[in-house]
Design a protein around this motif. Structure first.
Motif, PDB file in Angstrom:
ATOM      1  N   VAL A  20     -13.041  36.811  72.665  1.00  0.00           N
ATOM      2  CA  VAL A  20     -13.270  36.686  74.108  1.00  0.00           C
ATOM      3  C   VAL A  20     -11.950  36.911  74.835  1.00  0.00           C
ATOM      4  N   VAL A  56     -21.453  33.538  71.425  1.00  0.00           N
ATOM      5  CA  VAL A  56     -20.122  32.964  71.219  1.00  0.00           C
ATOM      6  C   VAL A  56     -20.233  31.580  70.592  1.00  0.00           C
ATOM      7  N   LEU A 103     -18.739  35.563  80.661  1.00  0.00           N
ATOM      8  CA  LEU A 103     -19.343  34.539  79.817  1.00  0.00           C
ATOM      9  C   LEU A 103     -20.544  33.943  80.540  1.00  0.00           C
ATOM     10  N   GLU A 127      -9.917  26.704  77.241  1.00  0.00           N
ATOM     11  CA  GLU A 127      -9.555  27.363  75.985  1.00  0.00           C
ATOM     12  C   GLU A 127      -9.759  28.880  76.070  1.00  0.00           C
ATOM     13  N   LEU A 128     -10.855  29.291  76.700  1.00  0.00           N
ATOM     14  CA  LEU A 128     -11.161  30.716  76.816  1.00  0.00           C
ATOM     15  C   LEU A 128     -10.501  31.351  78.034  1.00  0.00           C
TER      16      LEU A 128
END
Length: 310
Positions: A20, A56, A103, A127-128
């Motif tokens: 990602v 994901v 996302l 985090e992404l």
């Protein structure tokens, strides 16, 4: 069942989860509490079935879901169970109609572990390295189907609130779990937008295509993503024709709609909403038209239509 001690234990990354890239938009819509006109359900179908997707991560239903309240659906063929379709809460990497990645968090609203779920979503967003979060909900309101679907916009985007938010109440109401996600993200300084559609209350139990179109248009205005909506628009025209036919044959319904129209128009006259997303003819361009003129929209303009017009 043991207690879940860490937010990351609520979900599992797919074995073949794609890489990602940082800086994507996160779009979210969950069902289970209020989904007037099946707006979120239709948006989910349009995204997952109409666009290129890769799984994901998936959240654990044994921790988050009340199975007796929302039972799995089985397919029974003559003498055996051919399939089981459990509720799912998943995060997908999706590409919109012109290949822009984003996302998408979709599925059931959790029954349990709300605080940990909120932490899990906000931690995943960090985090992404998402650039922003946009979530959508639809609620029933005493508004007429003969007028464009309006929005209440919340979050950190003052420009979107100014352009798109028609109803700005000061009230208390039962929360969607994504309200809590928005609140937590706002506290951390992250960029977040909540889009609540105001759907005619007498159509809230139907599958109202205009509600899904308005939701997709609102998400597009917030993110610049382009969604497939032509089929929904055509279904919406057919749906409105059927509703109009039913109303025209019922004097009580005619009076109801007339009163709602008068109240709506009086309110809008006192609360004008300006939007740079609407053309001079008041119409919203289709997804195909937007894609064809993307170069111009990328120069500072939003690439989809105003959800306050159709």
């Amino acid at each position: 069942m043991g207690t879940v001690n860490h937010p990351e234990e609520l979900y599992t990354f797919a074995e073949d989860a794609p890489a990602v890239p940082a800086g994507l938009h996160l779009v979210a819509g969950l069902t289970g509490f209020a989904d007037a006109g099946s707006a979120v359900a239709q948006v989910t179908t349009a995204v997952l079935e109409g666009l290129e997707t890769e799984l994901v991560a998936e959240f654990d239903p044994d921790v988050l879901l009340d199975w007796r309240a929302r039972r799995p659906v089985i397919t029974f063929e003559h003498d055996h169970i051919a399939a089981v379709e459990p509720p799912r809460l998943r995060l997908h990497l999706v590409r919109d109609e012109i290949g822009q990645p984003f996302l998408f968090l979709s599925g059931y609203e959790p029954d349990f572990q709300w605080n940990r779920f909120v932490r899990a979503v906000t931690d995943l967003a960090a985090e992404l390295q998402v650039v922003d979060t946009t979530w959508v909900q639809a609620i029933p309101m005493p508004v007429p189907h003969t007028r464009p679907i309006s929005l209440t916009v919340s979050g950190t985007r003052a420009d979107l609130v100014e352009q798109m938010s028609v109803w700005k109440p000061e009230t208390q109401a039962p929360a969607n779990v994504l309200h809590l996600v928005e609140h937590r993200l706002s506290e951390t300084g992250a960029q977040v937008t909540g889009l609540v559609l105001l759907v005619p209350h007498y159509l809230s139990d139907t599958e109202f295509p205009d509600a899904a179109v308005a939701a997709l248009s609102g998400i597009s205005a917030a993110t610049g993503l382009i969604f497939p909506s032509d089929e929904l628009r055509e279904e919406g025209r057919e749906f409105r024709t059927r509703v109009d036919e039913q109303v025209s044959g019922n004097e009580e319904l005619q009076r109801l709609v007339s009163v709602l129209e008068e109240r709506h128009d009086t309110y809008m006259e006192g609360n004008p909403i300006a939007s740079p997303l609407t053309g001079v003819d008041g119409q919203v361009p289709t997804a195909d038209a937007i894609a064809a003129e993307l170069e111009r929209f990328l120069a500072g303009r939003r690439p989809d239509g105003d959800p306050a017009a159709d």
